[in-house]
Design a protein around this motif. Structure first.
Motif, mmCIF file in Angstrom:
data_model
loop_
_atom_site.group_PDB
_atom_site.id
_atom_site.type_symbol
_atom_site.label_atom_id
_atom_site.label_comp_id
_atom_site.label_asym_id
_atom_site.label_seq_id
_atom_site.Cartn_x
_atom_site.Cartn_y
_atom_site.Cartn_z
ATOM 1 N N GLY A 110 -2.585 -12.451 6.337
ATOM 2 C CA GLY A 110 -1.994 -12.635 5.017
ATOM 3 C C GLY A 110 -0.790 -11.773 4.734
ATOM 4 O O GLY A 110 -0.153 -11.946 3.692
ATOM 5 N N TYR A 111 -0.457 -10.859 5.640
ATOM 6 C CA TYR A 111 0.720 -10.022 5.404
ATOM 7 C C TYR A 111 1.242 -9.460 6.712
ATOM 8 O O TYR A 111 0.579 -9.529 7.756
ATOM 9 C CB TYR A 111 0.422 -8.905 4.406
ATOM 10 C CG TYR A 111 -0.540 -7.833 4.888
ATOM 11 C CD1 TYR A 111 -0.061 -6.627 5.396
ATOM 12 C CD2 TYR A 111 -1.918 -8.018 4.802
ATOM 13 C CE1 TYR A 111 -0.923 -5.638 5.816
ATOM 14 C CE2 TYR A 111 -2.798 -7.028 5.221
ATOM 15 C CZ TYR A 111 -2.302 -5.848 5.731
ATOM 16 O OH TYR A 111 -3.157 -4.855 6.150
ATOM 17 N N VAL A 112 2.435 -8.912 6.653
ATOM 18 C CA VAL A 112 3.027 -8.235 7.798
ATOM 19 C C VAL A 112 3.480 -6.853 7.344
ATOM 20 O O VAL A 112 4.117 -6.702 6.301
ATOM 21 C CB VAL A 112 4.207 -9.045 8.394
ATOM 22 C CG1 VAL A 112 5.273 -9.358 7.349
ATOM 23 C CG2 VAL A 112 4.828 -8.320 9.587
ATOM 24 N N SER A 113 3.121 -5.838 8.117
ATOM 25 C CA SER A 113 3.569 -4.474 7.839
ATOM 26 C C SER A 113 4.859 -4.223 8.610
ATOM 27 O O SER A 113 4.905 -4.430 9.825
ATOM 28 C CB SER A 113 2.508 -3.452 8.271
ATOM 29 O OG SER A 113 1.405 -3.483 7.403
ATOM 30 N N TYR A 170 3.803 -0.717 -0.876
ATOM 31 C CA TYR A 170 4.826 0.207 -0.393
ATOM 32 C C TYR A 170 4.122 1.486 0.062
ATOM 33 O O TYR A 170 3.319 2.063 -0.682
ATOM 34 C CB TYR A 170 5.794 0.600 -1.512
ATOM 35 C CG TYR A 170 6.629 -0.492 -2.111
ATOM 36 C CD1 TYR A 170 7.873 -0.823 -1.574
ATOM 37 C CD2 TYR A 170 6.213 -1.165 -3.262
ATOM 38 C CE1 TYR A 170 8.665 -1.801 -2.153
ATOM 39 C CE2 TYR A 170 7.001 -2.143 -3.850
ATOM 40 C CZ TYR A 170 8.228 -2.460 -3.294
ATOM 41 O OH TYR A 170 9.019 -3.426 -3.867
ATOM 42 N N GLU A 171 4.419 1.931 1.280
ATOM 43 C CA GLU A 171 3.997 3.262 1.719
ATOM 44 C C GLU A 171 5.143 4.209 1.381
ATOM 45 O O GLU A 171 6.240 4.086 1.921
ATOM 46 C CB GLU A 171 3.731 3.256 3.220
ATOM 47 C CG GLU A 171 3.276 4.607 3.774
ATOM 48 C CD GLU A 171 3.116 4.536 5.282
ATOM 49 O OE1 GLU A 171 1.979 4.303 5.736
ATOM 50 O OE2 GLU A 171 4.135 4.674 6.000
ATOM 51 N N VAL A 172 4.901 5.144 0.491
ATOM 52 C CA VAL A 172 5.966 5.950 -0.108
ATOM 53 C C VAL A 172 5.705 7.432 0.127
ATOM 54 O O VAL A 172 4.594 7.920 -0.094
ATOM 55 C CB VAL A 172 6.054 5.720 -1.634
ATOM 56 C CG1 VAL A 172 7.331 6.330 -2.198
ATOM 57 C CG2 VAL A 172 5.965 4.251 -1.988
ATOM 58 N N VAL A 173 6.746 8.132 0.545
ATOM 59 C CA VAL A 173 6.679 9.588 0.600
ATOM 60 C C VAL A 173 7.356 10.119 -0.664
ATOM 61 O O VAL A 173 8.546 9.895 -0.890
ATOM 62 C CB VAL A 173 7.370 10.144 1.855
ATOM 63 C CG1 VAL A 173 7.156 11.658 1.933
ATOM 64 C CG2 VAL A 173 6.859 9.462 3.115
ATOM 65 N N LEU A 174 6.578 10.801 -1.475
ATOM 66 C CA LEU A 174 7.087 11.341 -2.733
ATOM 67 C C LEU A 174 7.850 12.647 -2.488
ATOM 68 O O LEU A 174 7.792 13.228 -1.403
ATOM 69 C CB LEU A 174 5.934 11.582 -3.700
ATOM 70 C CG LEU A 174 5.074 10.362 -4.043
ATOM 71 C CD1 LEU A 174 3.932 10.758 -4.977
ATOM 72 C CD2 LEU A 174 5.917 9.254 -4.671
ATOM 73 N N ALA A 175 8.546 13.101 -3.519
ATOM 74 C CA ALA A 175 9.336 14.330 -3.402
ATOM 75 C C ALA A 175 8.472 15.531 -3.028
ATOM 76 O O ALA A 175 8.939 16.464 -2.370
ATOM 77 C CB ALA A 175 10.072 14.596 -4.705
ATOM 78 N N SER A 176 7.199 15.499 -3.407
ATOM 79 C CA SER A 176 6.276 16.588 -3.096
ATOM 80 C C SER A 176 5.871 16.612 -1.633
ATOM 81 O O SER A 176 5.268 17.582 -1.167
ATOM 82 C CB SER A 176 5.007 16.424 -3.942
ATOM 83 O OG SER A 176 4.339 15.218 -3.577
ATOM 84 N N GLY A 177 6.180 15.529 -0.904
ATOM 85 C CA GLY A 177 5.733 15.383 0.468
ATOM 86 C C GLY A 177 4.447 14.587 0.591
ATOM 87 O O GLY A 177 4.020 14.252 1.701
ATOM 88 N N VAL A 203 10.859 8.014 -0.644
ATOM 89 C CA VAL A 203 11.337 7.379 0.584
ATOM 90 C C VAL A 203 10.234 6.441 1.067
ATOM 91 O O VAL A 203 9.121 6.885 1.375
ATOM 92 C CB VAL A 203 11.655 8.422 1.673
ATOM 93 C CG1 VAL A 203 12.109 7.723 2.953
ATOM 94 C CG2 VAL A 203 12.727 9.388 1.186
ATOM 95 N N ILE A 204 10.540 5.165 1.121
ATOM 96 C CA ILE A 204 9.548 4.179 1.561
ATOM 97 C C ILE A 204 9.621 4.079 3.078
ATOM 98 O O ILE A 204 10.687 3.847 3.650
ATOM 99 C CB ILE A 204 9.802 2.816 0.905
ATOM 100 C CG1 ILE A 204 9.767 2.963 -0.613
ATOM 101 C CG2 ILE A 204 8.767 1.799 1.359
ATOM 102 C CD1 ILE A 204 10.323 1.787 -1.351
ATOM 103 N N THR A 205 8.474 4.258 3.718
ATOM 104 C CA THR A 205 8.432 4.261 5.176
ATOM 105 C C THR A 205 7.872 2.974 5.750
ATOM 106 O O THR A 205 8.062 2.689 6.937
ATOM 107 C CB THR A 205 7.618 5.462 5.678
ATOM 108 O OG1 THR A 205 6.359 5.497 4.998
ATOM 109 C CG2 THR A 205 8.368 6.759 5.410
ATOM 110 N N SER A 206 7.181 2.173 4.925
ATOM 111 C CA SER A 206 6.626 0.912 5.412
ATOM 112 C C SER A 206 6.410 -0.032 4.239
ATOM 113 O O SER A 206 6.104 0.408 3.117
ATOM 114 C CB SER A 206 5.290 1.157 6.135
ATOM 115 O OG SER A 206 4.771 -0.049 6.651
ATOM 116 N N PHE A 207 6.560 -1.331 4.524
ATOM 117 C CA PHE A 207 6.437 -2.382 3.516
ATOM 118 C C PHE A 207 5.428 -3.417 4.015
ATOM 119 O O PHE A 207 5.546 -3.907 5.146
ATOM 120 C CB PHE A 207 7.774 -3.096 3.304
ATOM 121 C CG PHE A 207 8.918 -2.198 2.932
ATOM 122 C CD1 PHE A 207 9.345 -2.101 1.618
ATOM 123 C CD2 PHE A 207 9.577 -1.444 3.896
ATOM 124 C CE1 PHE A 207 10.403 -1.272 1.265
ATOM 125 C CE2 PHE A 207 10.638 -0.619 3.555
ATOM 126 C CZ PHE A 207 11.050 -0.530 2.241
#
Length: 480
Positions: A110-113, A170-177, A203-207
């Motif tokens: 159902g999805y692609v990473s 969204y796989e997201v890295v926040l400013a805090s790390g 910073v989004i590292t994966s969708f």
């Protein structure tokens, strides 16, 4: 700004990342191959950092944070580098975080990473092997992040909404790390904010993109002589305003100028029917033009990868480019007036070396706006009751930096006159599409006060110190 201390700290903290310092051959090669437009490639950061993992990205943000807060460092983020807006993905004398080494395409149920450093061509190839597709760039060369966070139009938008509407996670890295997921169940306010909010939150590292069954489609490009353009605009508006307008069409109608075609603009239709039907009747008004230019018709049955590869190679793009846009109600008289303004406005720049430019009409069908709502919504501020909407994009490509000022000034003047005409006719809409905007355009404000306030609230929640406001100056910011 002297970022040498920040660079030194990053080098110590990131032994596995790739660092390229200004003045090296590797640095120059990466700059030139990353960016579509010289308006960004000409910008010279002190250092380019290429992380190899999401953990590297987290370390980068934790390490650079004190320097941003002290005002001694700033950075940019680049994935595919297709957007030409100067400084949106590069930074003079700062640090550019280049995500091109973050690779990986994983087709699931159902999805692609898709990792942030991929491009759409390989994604489509892997999906097509399984009889699938997803919302993505119409060009195989397009990067992932800009389209998936700013809106994005695909071959399938009339059926499934904007590209951002099809991001499940969204796989997201926040400013805090901290590395978090943003989806319909976790950090939902961040998920909706990223659907149109650009580079303002992390910073989004994966969708994770929703997939669907897809075989062949019918379509391509055809060129025709200028006198047929008014009839094509009328056909476009007529189709959009039908109560039973097809959800399976991609319709894009342009006037284009390049000296190779002579002194007058020519018409260009890039039209598709996204089902495996040859010569579908719904496309007939856009494909049976009597005044076609011989040898410039690519209409055929083809796969999604084939269509995206064709669009990627449609024209050899010169070194410099710019996009601007506005939006109006789908009205024949207004769209023809806009074309006349564009044609007349080109006079000062028609002799510029290598100039290729267009007045491009891209509709947002009611079905597109309904699909946006059905898929959970976004931050763009558009409703089904607003449709059908017509995007007017001014696209320009040229060779020499010495012509930048003249071209940018001319395009801004043309757009101002089109917007004045739209206001006078009562057809103007405030919305600006981030993917096609130039930095002076108030994209975030065009989403409406309520949506802007939600984006600002999400920024304060997930980036309370404003790292992505103060430390990432490029793009369209949330606060004055």
């Amino acid at each position: 700004m002297d970022v040498s201390q920040a660079v030194e700290a990053l080098q110590g903290a990131l032994p596995n990342a790739v660092f390229m310092l200004r003045g090296t051959d590797e640095y120059s090669a990466l700059e030139s191959e990353t960016y579509q437009s010289g308006l960004n490639a000409d910008i010279s950061p002190a250092c380019i950092v290429q992380p190899k993992s999401k953990e590297d990205v987290a370390t980068f943000l934790v390490t650079i944070r004190p320097f941003v807060l002290a005002g001694t460092a700033a950075f940019a983020i680049v994935g595919g580098g297709r957007q030409p807006d100067p400084g949106c993905s590069n930074i003079a004398d700062g640090i550019t975080l280049n995500l091109s080494l973050l690779k990986g395409i994983d087709v699931k149920d159902g999805y692609v990473s898709i990792a942030a450093g991929e491009r759409w061509g390989p994604v489509y190839e892997q999906l097509a092997e399984k009889g699938l597709a997803c919302a993505g760039s119409r060009s195989a060369k397009g990067g992932i992040g800009g389209l998936a966070t700013q809106g994005g139009l695909s071959f399938f938008s009339s059926r499934i909404g904007f590209i951002c509407d099809n991001v499940l996670n969204y796989e997201v890295v926040l400013a805090s790390g901290e590395i978090v997921n943003a989806n319909a169940n976790e950090n939902t306010d961040l998920w909706l904010s990223l659907r149109g909010g650009g580079n303002n939150f992390g910073v989004i590292t994966s969708f994770d993109m929703k997939t669907f069954e897809q075989g062949q489609m019918y379509g391509g490009s055809l060129y025709y002589f200028n006198p047929a353009f008014p009839g094509q605009v009328e056909a476009l508006v007529t189709e959009l305003q039908k109560p039973d307008a097809s959800e399976d069409t991609h319709l894009m109608v342009s006037l284009g100028y390049t000296a190779a075609f002579g002194p007058d603009p020519v018409g260009l239709n890039q039209v598709y029917y996204t089902r495996g039907v040859e010569k579908p009747p719904v496309l007939e008004p856009f494909t049976s033009i009597d005044t076609q230019i011989p040898g410039m018709n690519t209409l055929r049955l083809q796969t999604t990868p084939q269509a995206a590869n064709e669009q990627a190679g449609e024209v050899a793009i010169p070194a410099r480019s710019v996009y601007l846009n506005t939006h109006v109600k789908a009205d024949v008289a207004m769209l023809l007036a806009g074309g006349d303004i564009w044609t007349a406005g080109l006079a000062p720049i028609k002799d510029i070396e290598g100039l290729i430019c267009s007045y491009t009409l891209q509709p947002y069908a009611v079905s597109l706006l309904e699909a946006s709502a059905k898929n959970g919504g976004n931050s763009l501020g558009l409703k089904p009751s607003d449709g059908p909407i017509m995007s007017i994009a001014l696209l320009g490509y040229w060779v020499n930096a010495s012509d930048d000022e003249k071209i940018l000034g001319t395009f801004k003047d043309i757009l101002d006159k089109i917007e004045q005409e739209a206001a006078a006719q009562g057809k103007a809409l405030p919305f600006k599409f981030m993917n096609y905007s130039l930095n002076y355009q108030d994209v975030i404000g065009s989403y409406g006060a309520e949506n802007k306030a939600k984006l600002q609230a999400a920024s304060k929640k997930y980036d309370p110190e404003g790292i992505f406001q103060k430390g990432v100056p490029g793009g369209w910011k949330l606060f004055p």
